[in-house]
Design a protein around this motif. Structure first.
Motif, PDB file in Angstrom:
ATOM      1  N   GLY A   1     -48.919  51.085 -49.423  1.00  0.00           N
ATOM      2  CA  GLY A   1     -47.469  51.055 -49.402  1.00  0.00           C
ATOM      3  C   GLY A   1     -46.899  49.688 -49.110  1.00  0.00           C
ATOM      4  O   GLY A   1     -45.708  49.487 -49.172  1.00  0.00           O
ATOM      5  N   ALA A   2     -47.774  48.728 -48.801  1.00  0.00           N
ATOM      6  CA  ALA A   2     -47.269  47.391 -48.510  1.00  0.00           C
ATOM      7  C   ALA A   2     -47.014  46.611 -49.788  1.00  0.00           C
ATOM      8  O   ALA A   2     -46.346  45.602 -49.785  1.00  0.00           O
ATOM      9  CB  ALA A   2     -48.261  46.620 -47.653  1.00  0.00           C
ATOM     10  N   GLY A   3     -47.543  47.080 -50.872  1.00  0.00           N
ATOM     11  CA  GLY A   3     -47.444  46.346 -52.128  1.00  0.00           C
ATOM     12  C   GLY A   3     -46.187  46.684 -52.906  1.00  0.00           C
ATOM     13  O   GLY A   3     -45.175  47.051 -52.343  1.00  0.00           O
ATOM     14  N   THR A   4     -46.269  46.514 -54.205  1.00  0.00           N
ATOM     15  CA  THR A   4     -45.127  46.782 -55.064  1.00  0.00           C
ATOM     16  C   THR A   4     -44.885  48.294 -55.154  1.00  0.00           C
ATOM     17  O   THR A   4     -45.827  49.042 -55.374  1.00  0.00           O
ATOM     18  CB  THR A   4     -45.409  46.246 -56.475  1.00  0.00           C
ATOM     19  OG1 THR A   4     -45.869  44.909 -56.353  1.00  0.00           O
ATOM     20  CG2 THR A   4     -44.154  46.265 -57.306  1.00  0.00           C
ATOM     21  N   PRO A   5     -43.663  48.713 -55.004  1.00  0.00           N
ATOM     22  CA  PRO A   5     -43.362  50.141 -55.061  1.00  0.00           C
ATOM     23  C   PRO A   5     -43.457  50.667 -56.487  1.00  0.00           C
ATOM     24  O   PRO A   5     -43.300  49.929 -57.423  1.00  0.00           O
ATOM     25  CB  PRO A   5     -41.903  50.215 -54.584  1.00  0.00           C
ATOM     26  CG  PRO A   5     -41.494  48.837 -54.147  1.00  0.00           C
ATOM     27  CD  PRO A   5     -42.497  47.877 -54.726  1.00  0.00           C
TER      28      PRO A   5
ATOM     29  N   VAL B   1     -52.806  38.403 -43.161  1.00  0.00           N
ATOM     30  CA  VAL B   1     -52.367  38.611 -44.534  1.00  0.00           C
ATOM     31  C   VAL B   1     -53.285  39.598 -45.242  1.00  0.00           C
ATOM     32  O   VAL B   1     -52.832  40.507 -45.938  1.00  0.00           O
ATOM     33  CB  VAL B   1     -52.312  37.275 -45.312  1.00  0.00           C
ATOM     34  CG1 VAL B   1     -52.106  37.529 -46.797  1.00  0.00           C
ATOM     35  CG2 VAL B   1     -51.201  36.390 -44.767  1.00  0.00           C
TER      36      VAL B   1
ATOM     37  N   ARG C   1     -45.140  40.373 -54.323  1.00  0.00           N
ATOM     38  CA  ARG C   1     -44.965  41.714 -53.771  1.00  0.00           C
ATOM     39  C   ARG C   1     -43.500  42.097 -53.708  1.00  0.00           C
ATOM     40  O   ARG C   1     -43.041  42.697 -52.733  1.00  0.00           O
ATOM     41  CB  ARG C   1     -45.579  41.811 -52.364  1.00  0.00           C
ATOM     42  CG  ARG C   1     -46.989  41.307 -52.302  1.00  0.00           C
ATOM     43  CD  ARG C   1     -47.944  42.446 -52.293  1.00  0.00           C
ATOM     44  NE  ARG C   1     -49.278  42.013 -52.654  1.00  0.00           N
ATOM     45  CZ  ARG C   1     -50.353  42.739 -52.425  1.00  0.00           C
ATOM     46  NH1 ARG C   1     -50.236  43.908 -51.835  1.00  0.00           N
ATOM     47  NH2 ARG C   1     -51.528  42.320 -52.807  1.00  0.00           N
ATOM     48  N   PHE C   2     -42.769  41.676 -54.724  1.00  0.00           N
ATOM     49  CA  PHE C   2     -41.384  42.113 -54.860  1.00  0.00           C
ATOM     50  C   PHE C   2     -41.370  43.292 -55.821  1.00  0.00           C
ATOM     51  O   PHE C   2     -42.244  43.405 -56.679  1.00  0.00           O
ATOM     52  CB  PHE C   2     -40.514  40.995 -55.452  1.00  0.00           C
ATOM     53  CG  PHE C   2     -40.217  39.867 -54.508  1.00  0.00           C
ATOM     54  CD1 PHE C   2     -40.517  39.959 -53.153  1.00  0.00           C
ATOM     55  CD2 PHE C   2     -39.619  38.707 -54.968  1.00  0.00           C
ATOM     56  CE1 PHE C   2     -40.232  38.914 -52.288  1.00  0.00           C
ATOM     57  CE2 PHE C   2     -39.328  37.650 -54.106  1.00  0.00           C
ATOM     58  CZ  PHE C   2     -39.635  37.756 -52.767  1.00  0.00           C
TER      59      PHE C   2
ATOM     60  N   GLN D   1     -55.073  41.963 -43.972  1.00  0.00           N
ATOM     61  CA  GLN D   1     -54.840  43.324 -43.495  1.00  0.00           C
ATOM     62  C   GLN D   1     -53.540  43.878 -44.065  1.00  0.00           C
ATOM     63  O   GLN D   1     -53.477  45.025 -44.498  1.00  0.00           O
ATOM     64  CB  GLN D   1     -54.800  43.327 -41.965  1.00  0.00           C
ATOM     65  CG  GLN D   1     -55.310  44.618 -41.324  1.00  0.00           C
ATOM     66  CD  GLN D   1     -54.342  45.772 -41.501  1.00  0.00           C
ATOM     67  OE1 GLN D   1     -53.147  45.575 -41.526  1.00  0.00           O
ATOM     68  NE2 GLN D   1     -54.885  46.983 -41.640  1.00  0.00           N
ATOM     69  N   LEU D   2     -52.507  43.058 -44.069  1.00  0.00           N
ATOM     70  CA  LEU D   2     -51.209  43.526 -44.570  1.00  0.00           C
ATOM     71  C   LEU D   2     -51.266  43.842 -46.057  1.00  0.00           C
ATOM     72  O   LEU D   2     -50.593  44.753 -46.532  1.00  0.00           O
ATOM     73  CB  LEU D   2     -50.144  42.459 -44.314  1.00  0.00           C
ATOM     74  CG  LEU D   2     -49.682  42.335 -42.854  1.00  0.00           C
ATOM     75  CD1 LEU D   2     -48.939  41.017 -42.635  1.00  0.00           C
ATOM     76  CD2 LEU D   2     -48.812  43.513 -42.462  1.00  0.00           C
ATOM     77  N   GLU D   3     -52.102  43.092 -46.769  1.00  0.00           N
ATOM     78  CA  GLU D   3     -52.171  43.324 -48.212  1.00  0.00           C
ATOM     79  C   GLU D   3     -52.902  44.606 -48.569  1.00  0.00           C
ATOM     80  O   GLU D   3     -52.640  45.211 -49.595  1.00  0.00           O
ATOM     81  CB  GLU D   3     -52.851  42.133 -48.901  1.00  0.00           C
ATOM     82  CG  GLU D   3     -51.864  41.007 -49.155  1.00  0.00           C
ATOM     83  CD  GLU D   3     -52.498  39.823 -49.854  1.00  0.00           C
ATOM     84  OE1 GLU D   3     -53.734  39.681 -49.797  1.00  0.00           O
ATOM     85  OE2 GLU D   3     -51.739  39.046 -50.442  1.00  0.00           O
TER      86      GLU D   3
ATOM     87  N   GLN E   1     -52.835  47.301 -46.749  1.00  0.00           N
ATOM     88  CA  GLN E   1     -52.141  48.476 -46.211  1.00  0.00           C
ATOM     89  C   GLN E   1     -51.481  49.260 -47.345  1.00  0.00           C
ATOM     90  O   GLN E   1     -50.808  48.699 -48.187  1.00  0.00           O
ATOM     91  CB  GLN E   1     -51.068  48.030 -45.227  1.00  0.00           C
ATOM     92  CG  GLN E   1     -50.699  49.108 -44.259  1.00  0.00           C
ATOM     93  CD  GLN E   1     -50.392  48.514 -42.885  1.00  0.00           C
ATOM     94  OE1 GLN E   1     -49.518  47.691 -42.746  1.00  0.00           O
ATOM     95  NE2 GLN E   1     -51.125  48.938 -41.883  1.00  0.00           N
TER      96      GLN E   1
END
Lengths: 156, 156
Positions: free
Chosen positions: A152-156, A144, A66-67, A146-148, A150
């Motif tokens: 906008g939490a991923g790669t821009p 994890v 997720r960079f 839940q965060l995944e 979300q």
DNA sequence: TAAGATTGATGGTTCAATCTTC
DNA sequence: GAAGATTGAACCATCAATCTTA
């Protein structure tokens, strides 16, 4: 016992944010000290070390960690200059490249990961008894997940 | 049930590092989007907002947030230039200064903290049921305590 | 054209060196 | 002298713009 109160939730949130900050800081310091490398760059090396053939496409690195793809490009340039990684064209994608871990890169991973386990991971997980550790495993996996998901939490 | 296995520990550690990374990323994005401010700078504003008199010495900020004193100095310079904070000499210490939250600073905290709760904190804690949340509160407190006592985890 | 990757500018963090005041 | 704070350089991350190749 009813649901945790608002004050409880506030305290939990505060601890979570603080734990996040402290763990990040500890990992950063340790990798700099034992490997003269940032923790962000180190995570890339670990990913390569675990991959079959010790090679992963830049795109896959970005997706997995997720960079941003730009961050990967900059990071691989630095790692290549230091001889820890090699860029290699891979046929198949439109313009696919992969990063390949060198022997020096493998050594670097070894230098860092031992102390990291001994000085950070083991003491931290050691602070929990068996029951708490099991509970925490379940909880961390949920967090994890839940965060995944979300936006906008991923790669821009 | 015996103690969690090595594979379990590895998985838990991986989830913990990943959760840390994702949460940090989400907080950073959100504060940038809703307040055009980094999450690190925002944490300073929150600390000031909660302090009696809305003022805290630079040293105390560093100790509380476990930021380096140099980081605080740079950060307060930026925040001051943006009118969110004022520097004020305080008598008593050798060369003590404190940061004071301005009205604009208070507005900034309000702008950011609402969406942060709605979009990050609440969904995240909402992924846990009441029992898990209670367990997690206990566990997070233990983790913070362990991280805080680790040598080198504090202010450099 | 679009997926994959690069580049350059900008801002934040760290480290070491330095400064200031009690 | 020492606690508290500042400064400047170096590195990393991010964003927007651009380039490259199937």
């Amino acid at each position: 016992m009813g649901a945790p109160s608002d004050r409880d939730r506030t305290a939990i949130w505060r601890d979570l944010v603080m734990a996040t900050h402290l763990l990040d800081t500890a990992l950063e310091r340790q990798s700099q000290r034992d490997g003269q490398i940032s923790h962000g760059h180190f995570k890339i090396l670990v990913l390569l070390a675990e991959a079959p053939g010790r090679a992963v496409s830049l795109k896959s690195i970005a997706d997995t960690l997720r960079f941003s793809i730009s961050r990967i490009s900059h990071a691989v340039s630095v790692l290549e200059r230091e001889g820890l990684v090699e860029r290699r064209a891979v046929q198949g994608g439109r313009r696919a490249f992969e990063a390949l871990l060198t022997a020096d890169g493998r050594d670097k991973v070894r230098d860092v990961i031992g102390p990291q386990r001994r000085e950070i991971r083991d003491p931290l997980l050691g602070a929990l008894d068996d029951d708490d550790l099991r509970d925490f495993g379940r909880i961390a996996a949920r967090l994890v997940a839940q965060l995944e998901e979300q936006p906008g939490a991923g790669t821009p």
